[in-house]
Design an enzyme around this catalytic site. Structure first.
Site: not given
Length: 311
Positions: A70, A73
């Protein structure tokens, strides 16, 4: 703010019972149970989650649900760590790899990441999704600390060579009697008694901002506790002009973290109603603004739209 002020309104919206009741591996192996090794930033697994829930009864715990693949993230995580470090032990950051810990991911219904939630006194509190600006993180965490204080979660994790919280921190002043009564009632699940206590506090001091915020929160708790999710949404879909049905769905949206959906629904309804029928919708909007937090950008936008609809 974001969903923080809804606080315990998440009770029932997220089922953590399976994780809460997971046996502590240390206990299962015959080792002495106790608090986990606590640092300001820690990795959490399905197995260690019960210890984190217990820790949240002392200090608010922010959960960062992320994954290696991700990109957002990786942008957000350093921001979360930096802000938590700056708060000097008043918050703990628990990082959860959703790929390695599916039970936590399923419990929080992590359909998209990064997803940031909190635990306060064992109860989940939605914060935000996506890589948000650092200032928004600071604002959300500040309001999370306010919410935690209202629930008596005011511990501090020792940082570096700093003394433990009970040695260094000044003693917290006692809550006003009516506030204490309301908090005790909330812990006992007696929301009508909590509402009565906060209403009495406001009658004595109409400028008591903490009582007003607490009253809005516990009223929301009481309403969503009595609501059936599928029935409420079905009634609203079948009767789009029914103000009570739309108010009920907006409550569920706020409790579930869908703040923009809740405000948009009520503002659309407010604009469609005759002027003499708008009062209850406006009152509910103002109450939910207080629950979410006056400085939250979504509240600011919704308040501006409400003003444009009124004048």
């Amino acid at each position: 703010m974001t969903d923080v002020a809804a606080g315990a309104a998440m009770r029932g919206a997220v089922d953590l019972s399976a994780l809460r009741n997971r046996p502590d591996p240390a206990v299962a192996q015959g080792a002495s149970p106790g608090a986990p090794d606590v640092s300001l930033v820690m990795d959490v697994t399905d197995e260690s989650f019960p210890q984190v829930m217990e820790l949240s009864r002392t200090v608010p715990v922010v959960l960062d649900l992320w994954a290696e693949w991700c990109g957002p993230c990786k942008q957000l995580s350093p921001v979360l760590e930096r802000v938590v470090q700056e708060l000097g032990g008043r918050l703990v950051l628990a990082k959860v790899d959703v790929d390695a810990n599916p039970q936590i991911s399923q419990a929080f219904r992590a359909q998209s990441i990064p997803m940031v939630v909190a635990l306060v006194a064992g109860q989940p509190v939605p914060l935000f999704n996506g890589a948000v600006p650092e200032q928004q993180v600071r604002d959300v965490f500040a309001q999370l600390l306010q919410l935690a204080g209202q629930h008596g979660v005011t511990g501090v994790v020792p940082v570096g060579d700093a003394p433990a919280a009970d040695e260094a921190a000044p003693e917290e002043p006692p809550l006003p009697p009516l506030h204490a009564e309301a908090h005790d009632a909330i812990e006992a699940g007696d929301y009508p008694r909590a509402i009565a206590a906060f209403e009495k506090a406001l009658a004595e001091n109409p400028r008591d901002a903490d009582a007003r915020a607490g009253l809005g929160q516990v009223r929301l708790l009481e309403r969503v506790r009595q609501a059936g999710l599928s029935d409420v949404r079905a009634a609203a879909a079948q009767n789009p002009a029914d103000a009570d049905a739309q108010l009920a769905v907006a409550d569920l949206d706020v409790a579930g973290g869908h703040i923009d959906d809740a405000f948009g629904r009520l503002l659309d309804l407010f604009g469609a109603l005759p002027t003499d029928e708008r009062g209850p919708v406006r009152e509910r909007l103002l109450e939910l603004f207080g629950v979410v937090g006056d400085t939250d950008p979504r509240v600011v936008r919704a308040r501006a739209r409400l003003a444009s609809l009124m004048f």
